[in-house]
Design a protein around this motif. Structure first.
Motif, PDB file in Angstrom:
ATOM      1  N   VAL A 255      53.872 -38.558   9.373  1.00  0.00           N
ATOM      2  CA  VAL A 255      54.652 -37.500  10.015  1.00  0.00           C
ATOM      3  C   VAL A 255      54.407 -37.587  11.514  1.00  0.00           C
ATOM      4  O   VAL A 255      53.261 -37.608  11.964  1.00  0.00           O
ATOM      5  CB  VAL A 255      54.260 -36.105   9.481  1.00  0.00           C
ATOM      6  N   PHE A 256      55.504 -37.647  12.267  1.00  0.00           N
ATOM      7  CA  PHE A 256      55.454 -37.706  13.722  1.00  0.00           C
ATOM      8  C   PHE A 256      55.956 -36.371  14.250  1.00  0.00           C
ATOM      9  O   PHE A 256      57.128 -36.032  14.061  1.00  0.00           O
ATOM     10  CB  PHE A 256      56.338 -38.851  14.236  1.00  0.00           C
ATOM     11  N   CYS A 257      55.081 -35.625  14.881  1.00  0.00           N
ATOM     12  CA  CYS A 257      55.428 -34.310  15.414  1.00  0.00           C
ATOM     13  C   CYS A 257      55.736 -34.439  16.899  1.00  0.00           C
ATOM     14  O   CYS A 257      54.891 -34.909  17.669  1.00  0.00           O
ATOM     15  CB  CYS A 257      54.264 -33.349  15.192  1.00  0.00           C
TER      16      CYS A 257
ATOM     17  N   LEU B 229      55.873 -29.528  33.013  1.00  0.00           N
ATOM     18  CA  LEU B 229      56.295 -29.517  31.617  1.00  0.00           C
ATOM     19  C   LEU B 229      57.473 -28.570  31.456  1.00  0.00           C
ATOM     20  O   LEU B 229      57.667 -27.673  32.285  1.00  0.00           O
ATOM     21  CB  LEU B 229      55.136 -29.070  30.718  1.00  0.00           C
ATOM     22  N   PRO B 230      58.273 -28.725  30.394  1.00  0.00           N
ATOM     23  CA  PRO B 230      59.385 -27.797  30.171  1.00  0.00           C
ATOM     24  C   PRO B 230      58.906 -26.345  30.151  1.00  0.00           C
ATOM     25  O   PRO B 230      57.802 -26.057  29.695  1.00  0.00           O
ATOM     26  CB  PRO B 230      59.920 -28.214  28.791  1.00  0.00           C
ATOM     27  N   ARG B 231      59.748 -25.472  30.658  1.00  0.00           N
ATOM     28  CA  ARG B 231      59.457 -24.032  30.728  1.00  0.00           C
ATOM     29  C   ARG B 231      58.230 -23.732  31.595  1.00  0.00           C
ATOM     30  O   ARG B 231      57.651 -22.667  31.510  1.00  0.00           O
ATOM     31  CB  ARG B 231      59.293 -23.424  29.336  1.00  0.00           C
ATOM     32  N   ASP B 232      57.787 -24.708  32.383  1.00  0.00           N
ATOM     33  CA  ASP B 232      56.623 -24.581  33.268  1.00  0.00           C
ATOM     34  C   ASP B 232      55.359 -24.145  32.535  1.00  0.00           C
ATOM     35  O   ASP B 232      54.525 -23.418  33.069  1.00  0.00           O
ATOM     36  CB  ASP B 232      56.931 -23.629  34.436  1.00  0.00           C
ATOM     37  N   VAL B 233      55.204 -24.629  31.278  1.00  0.00           N
ATOM     38  CA  VAL B 233      54.005 -24.312  30.514  1.00  0.00           C
ATOM     39  C   VAL B 233      52.829 -25.135  31.025  1.00  0.00           C
ATOM     40  O   VAL B 233      52.993 -26.058  31.820  1.00  0.00           O
ATOM     41  CB  VAL B 233      54.216 -24.532  29.002  1.00  0.00           C
ATOM     42  N   LEU B 234      51.634 -24.806  30.547  1.00  0.00           N
ATOM     43  CA  LEU B 234      50.414 -25.473  30.988  1.00  0.00           C
ATOM     44  C   LEU B 234      49.997 -26.625  30.069  1.00  0.00           C
ATOM     45  O   LEU B 234      49.216 -27.483  30.471  1.00  0.00           O
ATOM     46  CB  LEU B 234      49.266 -24.459  31.064  1.00  0.00           C
ATOM     47  N   VAL B 235      50.503 -26.619  28.827  1.00  0.00           N
ATOM     48  CA  VAL B 235      50.093 -27.633  27.850  1.00  0.00           C
ATOM     49  C   VAL B 235      51.219 -27.905  26.852  1.00  0.00           C
ATOM     50  O   VAL B 235      52.018 -27.016  26.542  1.00  0.00           O
ATOM     51  CB  VAL B 235      48.797 -27.200  27.114  1.00  0.00           C
ATOM     52  N   GLU B 236      51.285 -29.146  26.396  1.00  0.00           N
ATOM     53  CA  GLU B 236      52.186 -29.560  25.320  1.00  0.00           C
ATOM     54  C   GLU B 236      51.400 -30.552  24.468  1.00  0.00           C
ATOM     55  O   GLU B 236      50.663 -31.375  25.010  1.00  0.00           O
ATOM     56  CB  GLU B 236      53.439 -30.229  25.886  1.00  0.00           C
ATOM     57  N   ILE B 237      51.546 -30.467  23.144  1.00  0.00           N
ATOM     58  CA  ILE B 237      50.760 -31.326  22.254  1.00  0.00           C
ATOM     59  C   ILE B 237      51.672 -31.961  21.205  1.00  0.00           C
ATOM     60  O   ILE B 237      52.473 -31.281  20.589  1.00  0.00           O
ATOM     61  CB  ILE B 237      49.649 -30.517  21.560  1.00  0.00           C
ATOM     62  N   GLU B 238      51.505 -33.283  21.031  1.00  0.00           N
ATOM     63  CA  GLU B 238      52.206 -34.004  19.976  1.00  0.00           C
ATOM     64  C   GLU B 238      51.185 -34.616  19.037  1.00  0.00           C
ATOM     65  O   GLU B 238      50.004 -34.769  19.400  1.00  0.00           O
ATOM     66  CB  GLU B 238      53.136 -35.070  20.542  1.00  0.00           C
ATOM     67  N   ALA B 239      51.626 -34.966  17.813  1.00  0.00           N
ATOM     68  CA  ALA B 239      50.675 -35.485  16.828  1.00  0.00           C
ATOM     69  C   ALA B 239      51.324 -36.462  15.865  1.00  0.00           C
ATOM     70  O   ALA B 239      52.529 -36.416  15.625  1.00  0.00           O
ATOM     71  CB  ALA B 239      50.077 -34.321  16.034  1.00  0.00           C
TER      72      ALA B 239
END
Length: 129
Positions: free
Chosen positions: A28-30, A111-121
């Motif tokens: 699974v690629f998130c 990052l999109p929406r000017d967030v501080l973190v984005e995580i993929e897995a």
């Protein structure tokens, strides 16, 4: 073998032309998950809250594909400010416990929406033994 596009209301909808996740065989690629609460659309103010919400969203997408945080083999964390690494890392370790996957952490300009973190897995499909 055909990829299966994953979609769940337990994670925010994609903010562009991509899938929340894809399952191919036993993997699974998130896609990168932003820290958006899928129910309210709210984004936590601090990096700890954003890390927790991003990982909750990752977990929801993985579950839609038959995987879980326990079966994650690799993550990539995109962090707005590497000075917040220790704060992000503490929440990350809390969520994964002793069974941590391989990981890359990359500081990014924005990052999109000017967030501080984005995580993929990437995770394996959970199997019963």
């Amino acid at each position: 073998m055909q990829p299966i596009t994953l979609k769940t209301g337990q994670a925010p909808a994609a903010v562009g032309p991509y899938a929340q996740g894809v399952r191919l065989g036993d993997l699974v690629f998130c896609s990168g998950q932003l820290p958006i609460d899928p129910t309210t659309g709210n984004i936590p103010a601090d990096v700890e809250g954003q890390t927790r919400q991003s990982l909750a969203n990752v977990a929801a997408v993985l579950e839609a594909g038959g995987a879980s945080l326990a079966t994650v083999v690799k993550t990539t964390v995109f962090l707005k400010d590497m000075n917040q690494f220790a704060l992000m890392n503490a929440v990350y370790q809390e969520c994964f416990g002793a069974s941590v996957p391989a990981r890359s952490t990359i500081e990014v300009a924005r990052l999109p929406r000017d967030v501080l973190v984005e995580i993929e897995a990437i995770a394996g499909v959970a199997t019963e033994e």
